[in-house]
Write a protein that holds these residues in place. Structure first.
Motif, PDB file in Angstrom:
ATOM      1  N   ILE A 191      -4.828  14.302   2.990  1.00  0.00           N
ATOM      2  CA  ILE A 191      -5.394  13.035   2.310  1.00  0.00           C
ATOM      3  C   ILE A 191      -3.918  12.379   1.983  1.00  0.00           C
ATOM      4  N   ILE A 192      -2.939  13.107   1.815  1.00  0.00           N
ATOM      5  CA  ILE A 192      -1.614  12.500   1.868  1.00  0.00           C
ATOM      6  C   ILE A 192      -1.135  12.192   3.071  1.00  0.00           C
ATOM      7  N   GLU A 193      -1.565  12.602   4.229  1.00  0.00           N
ATOM      8  CA  GLU A 193      -1.562  12.332   5.597  1.00  0.00           C
ATOM      9  C   GLU A 193      -2.061  10.834   5.603  1.00  0.00           C
ATOM     10  N   VAL A 194      -3.293  10.797   5.285  1.00  0.00           N
ATOM     11  CA  VAL A 194      -3.992   9.407   5.361  1.00  0.00           C
ATOM     12  C   VAL A 194      -3.220   8.345   4.622  1.00  0.00           C
ATOM     13  N   LEU A 195      -2.769   8.798   3.305  1.00  0.00           N
ATOM     14  CA  LEU A 195      -2.027   7.617   2.565  1.00  0.00           C
ATOM     15  C   LEU A 195      -0.790   7.491   3.089  1.00  0.00           C
ATOM     16  N   ARG A 196      -0.085   8.339   3.707  1.00  0.00           N
ATOM     17  CA  ARG A 196       1.150   8.170   4.257  1.00  0.00           C
ATOM     18  C   ARG A 196       0.896   7.223   5.414  1.00  0.00           C
ATOM     19  N   ARG A 197       0.080   7.321   6.256  1.00  0.00           N
ATOM     20  CA  ARG A 197      -0.456   6.375   7.309  1.00  0.00           C
ATOM     21  C   ARG A 197      -0.178   5.054   6.998  1.00  0.00           C
ATOM     22  N   PHE A 198      -0.651   4.761   5.661  1.00  0.00           N
ATOM     23  CA  PHE A 198      -0.916   3.415   5.287  1.00  0.00           C
ATOM     24  C   PHE A 198       0.015   2.980   4.202  1.00  0.00           C
ATOM     25  N   SER A 199       1.143   3.921   4.267  1.00  0.00           N
ATOM     26  CA  SER A 199       2.272   3.531   3.237  1.00  0.00           C
ATOM     27  C   SER A 199       1.798   3.716   1.759  1.00  0.00           C
ATOM     28  N   PHE A 200       0.907   4.510   1.489  1.00  0.00           N
ATOM     29  CA  PHE A 200       0.352   4.648  -0.059  1.00  0.00           C
ATOM     30  C   PHE A 200      -0.165   3.409  -0.547  1.00  0.00           C
ATOM     31  N   ARG A 201      -0.574   2.513   0.409  1.00  0.00           N
ATOM     32  CA  ARG A 201      -1.276   1.100  -0.138  1.00  0.00           C
ATOM     33  C   ARG A 201      -2.586   0.942   0.665  1.00  0.00           C
ATOM     34  N   CYS A 202      -3.455   0.141   0.125  1.00  0.00           N
ATOM     35  CA  CYS A 202      -4.462  -0.299   0.857  1.00  0.00           C
ATOM     36  C   CYS A 202      -4.429  -0.621   2.269  1.00  0.00           C
ATOM     37  N   ALA A 203      -5.314  -0.259   3.343  1.00  0.00           N
ATOM     38  CA  ALA A 203      -4.968  -0.307   4.412  1.00  0.00           C
ATOM     39  C   ALA A 203      -5.268  -1.925   5.106  1.00  0.00           C
ATOM     40  N   LEU A 204      -6.045  -2.510   4.067  1.00  0.00           N
ATOM     41  CA  LEU A 204      -6.227  -3.855   4.216  1.00  0.00           C
ATOM     42  C   LEU A 204      -5.667  -5.198   3.600  1.00  0.00           C
ATOM     43  N   THR A 205      -4.964  -4.736   2.502  1.00  0.00           N
ATOM     44  CA  THR A 205      -4.409  -5.721   1.515  1.00  0.00           C
ATOM     45  C   THR A 205      -3.079  -5.437   1.028  1.00  0.00           C
ATOM     46  N   ASP A 206      -2.492  -4.172   1.167  1.00  0.00           N
ATOM     47  CA  ASP A 206      -1.325  -3.640   0.775  1.00  0.00           C
ATOM     48  C   ASP A 206      -1.380  -3.236  -0.697  1.00  0.00           C
ATOM     49  N   SER A 207      -2.427  -3.546  -1.427  1.00  0.00           N
ATOM     50  CA  SER A 207      -2.497  -3.052  -2.777  1.00  0.00           C
ATOM     51  C   SER A 207      -2.262  -1.514  -3.143  1.00  0.00           C
ATOM     52  N   THR A 208      -1.510  -1.561  -4.135  1.00  0.00           N
ATOM     53  CA  THR A 208      -1.200  -0.238  -4.871  1.00  0.00           C
ATOM     54  C   THR A 208      -2.201   0.328  -5.378  1.00  0.00           C
ATOM     55  N   ASP A 209      -3.423  -0.402  -6.008  1.00  0.00           N
ATOM     56  CA  ASP A 209      -4.653   0.014  -6.648  1.00  0.00           C
ATOM     57  C   ASP A 209      -5.656   0.291  -5.747  1.00  0.00           C
ATOM     58  N   TYR A 210      -5.963   1.393  -5.459  1.00  0.00           N
ATOM     59  CA  TYR A 210      -6.810   1.860  -4.329  1.00  0.00           C
ATOM     60  C   TYR A 210      -7.523   3.020  -4.529  1.00  0.00           C
ATOM     61  N   HIS A 211      -8.838   2.783  -3.789  1.00  0.00           N
ATOM     62  CA  HIS A 211      -9.668   4.157  -3.693  1.00  0.00           C
ATOM     63  C   HIS A 211      -9.656   4.771  -2.356  1.00  0.00           C
ATOM     64  N   ILE A 212      -9.943   6.032  -2.239  1.00  0.00           N
ATOM     65  CA  ILE A 212     -10.044   6.545  -0.737  1.00  0.00           C
ATOM     66  C   ILE A 212     -11.414   6.150  -0.605  1.00  0.00           C
ATOM     67  N   GLU A 213     -11.638   5.626   0.373  1.00  0.00           N
ATOM     68  CA  GLU A 213     -13.096   5.125   0.927  1.00  0.00           C
ATOM     69  C   GLU A 213     -13.525   5.688   2.058  1.00  0.00           C
ATOM     70  N   HIS A 214     -14.899   6.166   2.061  1.00  0.00           N
ATOM     71  CA  HIS A 214     -15.422   6.563   3.306  1.00  0.00           C
ATOM     72  C   HIS A 214     -15.711   5.215   4.218  1.00  0.00           C
ATOM     73  N   PHE A 215     -15.337   5.133   5.597  1.00  0.00           N
ATOM     74  CA  PHE A 215     -15.534   3.995   6.297  1.00  0.00           C
ATOM     75  C   PHE A 215     -17.188   3.999   6.542  1.00  0.00           C
ATOM     76  N   LEU A 216     -17.728   5.205   6.704  1.00  0.00           N
ATOM     77  CA  LEU A 216     -19.110   5.493   6.944  1.00  0.00           C
ATOM     78  C   LEU A 216     -19.552   6.436   5.844  1.00  0.00           C
ATOM     79  N   PRO A 217     -20.052   5.924   4.560  1.00  0.00           N
ATOM     80  CA  PRO A 217     -20.547   6.588   3.627  1.00  0.00           C
ATOM     81  C   PRO A 217     -21.128   7.714   3.599  1.00  0.00           C
ATOM     82  N   GLN A 218     -21.013   8.736   2.927  1.00  0.00           N
ATOM     83  CA  GLN A 218     -21.637  10.127   3.026  1.00  0.00           C
ATOM     84  C   GLN A 218     -23.018  10.002   3.076  1.00  0.00           C
TER      85      GLN A 218
END
Length: 136
Positions: free
Chosen positions: A17-44
């Motif tokens: 999880i930390i690796e994923v967040l680090r990949r996106f600089s601990f920000r939203c992948a699409l907006t750079d917001s610091t208020d984010y959720h860990i989202e499934h691209f394809l929901p479970q």
């Protein structure tokens, strides 16, 4: 920051999880917001797994609006697209395509197939795709 990881079937270790967040600089992948959720691209519920190959940080407000909608359709909406940093959705799709050993077109097709199967009430076909940690 809220890490939303519902259910106990997570196969991700905290370090992943930390690796994923680090990949996106601990920000939203699409907006750079610091208020984010860990989202499934394809929901479970549509065959997606809680794996590095399927999760990304998404702005909390956008995540609530998106719900379980197909991200290709949701993020193409003009009212949503205007909230994103230009080109970020395409970069995210490319990243997931690479992680899943697919072309962008194959990844898009796979996503639409999973949503279609869900809408028809069929079980989703889950792919056990190799992840070696080399793209994060």
């Amino acid at each position: 920051t809220t890490i939303q990881n519902k259910g106990s079937d997570s196969t991700m270790r905290p370090q992943q999880i930390i690796e994923v967040l680090r990949r996106f600089s601990f920000r939203c992948a699409l907006t750079d917001s610091t208020d984010y959720h860990i989202e499934h691209f394809l929901p479970q519920s549509k065959g997606g797994e809680t794996e590095v190959t399927n999760v990304y940080p998404l702005d909390a407000t956008l995540n609530v609006k998106k719900g379980k909608q197909n991200p290709f359709i949701f993020f193409e909406r003009e009212d949503i697209r205007s909230q994103l940093i230009e080109g970020r959705f395409e970069e995210l799709v490319l990243w997931f395509a690479i992680l899943n050993d697919m072309s962008i077109e194959e990844f898009r097709k796979y996503t639409f197939e999973q949503y279609e199967k869900f809408e028809k009430g069929n079980d989703c076909v889950q792919r056990n795709l190799p992840y070696e940690g080399k793209y994060v």
